[in-house]
Structure formats: C-alpha cells, structure tokens
Design a protein around this motif. Structure first.
Motif, PDB file in Angstrom:
ATOM      1  N   ASP A 193      -1.376  -8.448  -3.054  1.00  0.00           N
ATOM      2  CA  ASP A 193      -0.214  -9.414  -2.534  1.00  0.00           C
ATOM      3  C   ASP A 193       1.206  -8.613  -2.364  1.00  0.00           C
ATOM      4  OD1 ASP A 193      -0.026  -8.687  -4.788  1.00  0.00           O
ATOM      5  OD2 ASP A 193       1.388 -10.744  -5.363  1.00  0.00           O
ATOM      6  N   PRO A 194       1.512  -9.361  -1.424  1.00  0.00           N
ATOM      7  CA  PRO A 194       3.886  -8.835  -1.997  1.00  0.00           C
ATOM      8  C   PRO A 194       3.987  -7.255  -2.192  1.00  0.00           C
ATOM      9  CG  PRO A 194       3.042 -10.332  -0.155  1.00  0.00           C
ATOM     10  CD  PRO A 194       2.471 -10.258  -0.954  1.00  0.00           C
ATOM     11  N   SER A 195       3.864  -8.276  -3.701  1.00  0.00           N
ATOM     12  CA  SER A 195       4.333  -7.365  -5.325  1.00  0.00           C
ATOM     13  C   SER A 195       4.078  -6.677  -5.849  1.00  0.00           C
ATOM     14  CB  SER A 195       4.590  -8.739  -6.690  1.00  0.00           C
ATOM     15  OG  SER A 195       4.909  -9.853  -5.707  1.00  0.00           O
ATOM     16  N   THR A 250       5.238  -2.936  -5.128  1.00  0.00           N
ATOM     17  CA  THR A 250       4.677  -1.607  -6.683  1.00  0.00           C
ATOM     18  C   THR A 250       3.632   0.063  -5.963  1.00  0.00           C
ATOM     19  OG1 THR A 250       4.327  -3.175  -7.964  1.00  0.00           O
ATOM     20  CG2 THR A 250       3.047  -1.275  -8.713  1.00  0.00           C
ATOM     21  N   TYR A 251       2.992  -0.659  -4.981  1.00  0.00           N
ATOM     22  CA  TYR A 251       2.388   0.660  -4.719  1.00  0.00           C
ATOM     23  C   TYR A 251       3.468   1.644  -3.486  1.00  0.00           C
ATOM     24  CZ  TYR A 251      -1.940  -2.267  -5.786  1.00  0.00           C
ATOM     25  OH  TYR A 251      -2.285  -2.440  -7.070  1.00  0.00           O
ATOM     26  N   SER A 252       4.297   0.616  -3.021  1.00  0.00           N
ATOM     27  CA  SER A 252       5.615   1.281  -1.853  1.00  0.00           C
ATOM     28  C   SER A 252       6.256   2.899  -2.989  1.00  0.00           C
ATOM     29  CB  SER A 252       5.851   0.618  -1.455  1.00  0.00           C
ATOM     30  OG  SER A 252       5.108  -0.712  -0.298  1.00  0.00           O
ATOM     31  N   GLN A 253       6.566   1.479  -3.976  1.00  0.00           N
ATOM     32  CA  GLN A 253       7.415   2.497  -5.098  1.00  0.00           C
ATOM     33  C   GLN A 253       6.631   3.413  -5.260  1.00  0.00           C
ATOM     34  OE1 GLN A 253       8.680  -0.908  -7.338  1.00  0.00           O
ATOM     35  NE2 GLN A 253      10.074  -1.269  -6.562  1.00  0.00           N
ATOM     36  N   ALA A 254       5.635   3.647  -5.302  1.00  0.00           N
ATOM     37  CA  ALA A 254       4.957   4.564  -6.634  1.00  0.00           C
ATOM     38  C   ALA A 254       4.526   5.677  -5.668  1.00  0.00           C
ATOM     39  CB  ALA A 254       3.233   4.408  -6.685  1.00  0.00           C
ATOM     40  N   ALA A 272       8.013 -14.131  -5.748  1.00  0.00           N
ATOM     41  CA  ALA A 272       8.384 -13.615  -5.442  1.00  0.00           C
ATOM     42  C   ALA A 272       7.827 -13.530  -3.894  1.00  0.00           C
ATOM     43  CB  ALA A 272       7.819 -12.379  -6.563  1.00  0.00           C
ATOM     44  N   ASP A 273       5.980 -13.576  -3.908  1.00  0.00           N
ATOM     45  CA  ASP A 273       5.814 -13.333  -2.374  1.00  0.00           C
ATOM     46  C   ASP A 273       6.363 -14.077  -1.140  1.00  0.00           C
ATOM     47  OD1 ASP A 273       4.126 -11.737  -3.870  1.00  0.00           O
ATOM     48  OD2 ASP A 273       2.843 -13.188  -4.079  1.00  0.00           O
ATOM     49  N   LEU A 274       6.237 -15.577  -1.151  1.00  0.00           N
ATOM     50  CA  LEU A 274       7.305 -15.939  -0.119  1.00  0.00           C
ATOM     51  C   LEU A 274       8.299 -15.091   0.510  1.00  0.00           C
ATOM     52  CD1 LEU A 274       6.145 -19.667  -1.768  1.00  0.00           C
ATOM     53  CD2 LEU A 274       5.254 -18.541   0.144  1.00  0.00           C
ATOM     54  N   ALA A 275       9.002 -14.477  -0.467  1.00  0.00           N
ATOM     55  CA  ALA A 275      10.521 -13.874  -0.639  1.00  0.00           C
ATOM     56  C   ALA A 275      10.125 -13.188   0.579  1.00  0.00           C
ATOM     57  CB  ALA A 275      11.394 -13.693  -2.160  1.00  0.00           C
ATOM     58  N   ALA A 276       8.910 -12.834  -0.116  1.00  0.00           N
ATOM     59  CA  ALA A 276       8.825 -10.574   0.341  1.00  0.00           C
ATOM     60  C   ALA A 276       8.239 -11.311   1.890  1.00  0.00           C
ATOM     61  CB  ALA A 276       7.624 -10.251  -0.135  1.00  0.00           C
ATOM     62  N   MET A 277       7.277 -12.375   1.683  1.00  0.00           N
ATOM     63  CA  MET A 277       6.935 -12.414   3.847  1.00  0.00           C
ATOM     64  C   MET A 277       8.411 -12.995   4.533  1.00  0.00           C
ATOM     65  SD  MET A 277       4.026 -15.129   1.772  1.00  0.00           S
ATOM     66  CE  MET A 277       3.542 -15.924   3.201  1.00  0.00           C
ATOM     67  N   ASP A 300      14.274   5.397  -2.650  1.00  0.00           N
ATOM     68  CA  ASP A 300      14.993   3.627  -3.400  1.00  0.00           C
ATOM     69  C   ASP A 300      14.159   3.147  -2.398  1.00  0.00           C
ATOM     70  OD1 ASP A 300      16.318   4.575  -1.177  1.00  0.00           O
ATOM     71  OD2 ASP A 300      17.770   3.880  -1.237  1.00  0.00           O
ATOM     72  N   ILE A 301      13.204   2.419  -3.284  1.00  0.00           N
ATOM     73  CA  ILE A 301      12.524   1.007  -2.165  1.00  0.00           C
ATOM     74  C   ILE A 301      11.727  -0.033  -3.692  1.00  0.00           C
ATOM     75  CG2 ILE A 301      10.217   0.073  -1.514  1.00  0.00           C
ATOM     76  CD1 ILE A 301      12.293   2.096   0.549  1.00  0.00           C
ATOM     77  N   ALA A 302      12.083  -1.413  -3.410  1.00  0.00           N
ATOM     78  CA  ALA A 302      12.359  -2.210  -4.582  1.00  0.00           C
ATOM     79  C   ALA A 302      11.877  -2.823  -3.534  1.00  0.00           C
ATOM     80  CB  ALA A 302      13.884  -2.322  -4.364  1.00  0.00           C
ATOM     81  N   THR A 303      11.555  -3.275  -2.579  1.00  0.00           N
ATOM     82  CA  THR A 303      10.597  -4.383  -2.345  1.00  0.00           C
ATOM     83  C   THR A 303       9.320  -3.905  -1.744  1.00  0.00           C
ATOM     84  OG1 THR A 303      11.836  -5.033  -0.746  1.00  0.00           O
ATOM     85  CG2 THR A 303      12.770  -5.890  -2.606  1.00  0.00           C
ATOM     86  N   ALA A 304       8.879  -4.796  -0.741  1.00  0.00           N
ATOM     87  CA  ALA A 304       8.072  -4.492   0.129  1.00  0.00           C
ATOM     88  C   ALA A 304       8.517  -4.584   1.557  1.00  0.00           C
ATOM     89  CB  ALA A 304       6.403  -5.913   0.253  1.00  0.00           C
ATOM     90  N   ALA A 305       9.533  -5.237   2.061  1.00  0.00           N
ATOM     91  CA  ALA A 305      10.205  -5.556   2.784  1.00  0.00           C
ATOM     92  C   ALA A 305      11.450  -3.967   3.011  1.00  0.00           C
ATOM     93  CB  ALA A 305      11.027  -6.545   3.027  1.00  0.00           C
ATOM     94  N   ASP A 306      11.650  -3.256   2.028  1.00  0.00           N
ATOM     95  CA  ASP A 306      12.365  -2.380   1.703  1.00  0.00           C
ATOM     96  C   ASP A 306      12.155  -1.185   2.734  1.00  0.00           C
ATOM     97  OD1 ASP A 306      14.852  -3.776   0.308  1.00  0.00           O
ATOM     98  OD2 ASP A 306      14.390  -2.696  -1.522  1.00  0.00           O
ATOM     99  N   ALA A 307      10.162  -1.322   2.015  1.00  0.00           N
ATOM    100  CA  ALA A 307       9.565  -0.046   2.438  1.00  0.00           C
ATOM    101  C   ALA A 307       8.821  -0.513   3.970  1.00  0.00           C
ATOM    102  CB  ALA A 307       7.871  -0.497   1.659  1.00  0.00           C
TER     103      ALA A 307
END
Length: 420
Positions: A28-30, A34-38, A105-110, A271-278
């Motif tokens: 999911d977006p959350s 996480t994977y993007s941050q990693a 959190a998922d809705l916010a990312a979408m 410095d990635i915090a969200t999926a949208a940041d990525a």
C-alpha cells in the motif's frame, strides 16, 4: 479445451484469489513510503530483508488461510474460542485504531500523488478516492468485487517497469540480496519498519475471512472439517495462491527499493518521508515517465489497499461480536459490518483533513501493528495446531516452524520498535 481448466482442475489464473489480493494490498502507499525510504537512504544495503521476510510472511498467511478454509470461520471468531472476550475486544480495538490511521495515511498519499500529477486538489482527490472505494465495497457483490481487486493488482507492474527504465548495478543488487548489512540506529529502525509493514495484522484477518467468503458463495465448497474429499485440491490452491501472492508482494517491494536506490540514493536524495516525496524526487532524476508511473502506482495500490484495511477491521469486529459479516451480503443484511467499513473510511478522510501529521500518525500505527501482531500470531499458531479446532488438518511441522519463527521475529521487531 477451456484454457482455464485442464483435467478437471482449475487453471493457474483461477487459483489466484485471496492470497494474491492480500499480497498486493501489502504494497500500500504506506508500504511504498517505507520501501522508498529504505532504497533512498541505504541504497541496495537492505534488500536482504525482503528475502528474509518472504518465507515468514508466507507461513503466516498460509496459517490464516488454512484456519479460514478448514473451519469456515474467520480468524477473530476462532480467536474468541480460546481467549477471554475482553482480550479479543482489546486486540480488535487496537486493530481498528491502527487500520484507521493507515487508511488515513494511505488516502493522504493518494491525494498527494494525484495533486503531483494534476497540479492541485489533494484533499478533493482524497475524498473522491475514499468515497469510490466505499461505494464499491457496499454496493458491488463480493464475487464481482474480488475480480476487480484481482485485476487491480496489475497496477503493481508500474514499479517493475520503473526498474527496467533506469540504470541498475545488478552486481550490487545481488550482493544486497544475500549479504545482511545494518549500519547504525537509523538502519535498525528501517529494518523494523520493513518487517512491520510487510507482516501486518490486517492481512491475517483479511485472507482468513476471504477463504470463508469463497466457501459461502460457492455451493460446491464446504468447511474442510465437514468435507475431507475437498481438502487436497483446496490446499493445493491455497498454497499456490499464497506463495504467488507473497512473491508478488516482495518482488514489487524489491522493485521499489531497487528503483529508488538506483535513482534517488545514487543522486544523493535520501530525505524521503512519504511515497509522494519519492515520486516528486524521481521526476528530475529519472524523468517524467518514471514520475508518472510511480505516482499512478501509489493511487492504484491505495485503491487496492483501502478496502482490505477497512474490510479486515469489519471482519474482525463483526466476527468477534457474532454479527453477520461478508462482502457478499447486502448492506441491510449486515448493517454492523458495513457500518464499520464506512466509519473506518470516513475517519480516514477526517485524518487527512485534520491537523494530524499523517507521517507521525503512521509511525504510531506501525507501533500498534507491531505490538498487536505478536499475540495475534501466537494465537493463530495455537489455533492451527489444535486438533479440536482443525481436526486432521492441523499445520505441518514445517509450517509450524516457520509460523513460530515469524512470530519470534515480529516479537523482536516490536521490542526494538518500542525501545527506539
């Protein structure tokens, strides 16, 4: 010959269902965040975590599916048979809180991903996505809705396509897959986050209840305790479906980590915090098409994950309270069940519109999930090992080994998460 059937057995595509949807919903977006941050922060150094989690998450999901298919009862209902009511209520309440935060959190990312593509309207898009998802769950019968979710898993190919578009040092990828590397407290925190987002309680409840849905909608199927002649074929289907679904989950997670490592980490954007940041950071590094693929993937995976999050909450609460549950039921036949879905989704919209920081909320959701997962997994292992519940279909020694290993790993992760 019907390509979906050979020798009287269903074809491979038809065998994919609850396990595939469960595995895809795990990304999911959350999880993408996480994977993007990693990948952005540690490059290829943490790829090994997804090799480790694959057999563990597969074992846990096999246990949940087995419980549902053998007993024709969801996980919460089976838990209620061996735990005091107040403990079940407490665990389900924590699941409700964690899932609702995750939905928000998922809705916010979408919404943020849609705004990146269109240029404005993140809150509006968030509300639209939530309402569309809610209407589909309430008014589309399960046998059709499950098909929609199955085909929606194809959106995950966007992240595979991303890897094919960028330059990747495959020798470094191979090394990262086989050589465990943890450097510093931040790496330990990220490893814990990967475990927490990969092995999540809502997935246990969802897959178990989906196996019950499969039985209830098909008159040719029965609880395996009552129909042993169905067991061999059903266990083959469950095994194939679950192994495939978890493989899809982890391969997509690997693709996200590899893609962000090869682009963001390589260019110094850590410095990635969200999926949208990525997604936003990818645009100048990997180009417009890669940015669009990543953004649309966030929206698509969110549309897949929201009903799983809300549905798993409704199954858990409904089964623990003895309500009628099931997406195949009409709204007036299962009022409490659909009310929980609606409340979870609407509260998710509220989180997006509130001053609550969705990233901080998501952190606490991960903490709750990490803590709640351990007792739930322990109870699952007890249930699947009890002959009084499972009859002759108790878990094999191998499945019990990996199931308890997963429980121990999640316990260690929970302790680390709380400590940090």
């Amino acid at each position: 010959m019907n390509p979906e059937k050979a020798n009287g057995k269903p074809g491979l595509i038809r065998q994919l269902g609850p396990g595939l949807i469960t595995g895809a919903a795990d990304d999911d977006p959350s999880g993408i965040a996480t994977y993007s941050q990693a990948g952005a922060q540690f490059g290829f150094g943490l790829l090994w975590t997804l090799v480790l989690t694959y057999p563990l998450m597969t074992a846990v999901q096999l246990v949940s599916a087995r419980i549902g298919r053998v007993t024709d009862a969801g996980l919460a209902r089976n838990m209620a048979k061996i735990l005091p009511g107040w403990i079940v209520t407490g665990l389900v309440a924590l699941l409700f809180v964690a899932n609702t935060i995750n939905i928000g959190a998922d809705l916010a990312a979408m919404g943020a991903a849609a705004e990146l593509v269109v240029g404005a309207g993140d809150h509006v898009f968030t509300a639209i996505f939530a309402i569309v998802s809610l209407l589909l769950q309430v008014f589309v019968p399960y046998h059709r809705y499950a098909g929609i979710l199955k085909w929606l898993t194809l959106v995950l190919l966007a992240y595979v396509a991303l890897v094919l578009m960028v330059h990747v040092d495959w020798a470094q990828v191979g090394w990262g897959l086989v050589w465990p590397s943890i450097a510093g407290v931040s790496a330990i925190t990220t490893v814990v986050a990967i475990f927490g987002t990969t092995i999540s309680p809502y997935l246990f409840f969802w897959q178990s209840s989906q196996e019950v849905e499969e039985v209830d909608r098909d008159e040719a199927k029965h609880a395996l305790n009552d129909a042993p002649d169905e067991a061999a074929g059903e266990f083959r289907r469950i095994n194939f479906d679950t192994f495939a679904g978890m493989a899809v989950s982890n391969l997509v997670a690997l693709a996200i980590m590899i893609g962000t490592a090869a682009t963001l980490h390589a260019s110094g954007k850590t410095d990635i915090a969200t999926a949208a940041d990525a997604a936003s950071a990818l645009k100048p590094v990997a180009g417009q098409f890669a940015f669009l693929l990543f953004s649309l993937g966030i929206i698509g995976t969110g549309m897949l994950a929201i009903p799983v999050l809300a549905g798993s909450t409704a199954y858990a609460i409904g089964e623990s309270r003895g309500w009628k549950t099931g997406l195949e039921s009409k709204p007036l036949e299962a009022k409490g069940f659909y009310a929980v879905i609606a409340i979870s989704t609407l509260l998710g919209i509220g989180i997006d519109w509130s001053p609550i920081d969705p990233i901080k909320a998501l952190f606490w959701s991960a903490v709750i999930n990490g803590v709640v997962a351990v007792p739930i997994m322990a109870v699952m292992m007890i249930v699947v090992s009890r002959r009084s519940t499972m009859g002759e279909y108790t878990a094999s020694l191998r499945l019990r080994f990996f199931g308890w290993a997963a429980t121990a790993v999640m316990a260690a992760a929970a302790v680390a998460m709380v400590a940090m």
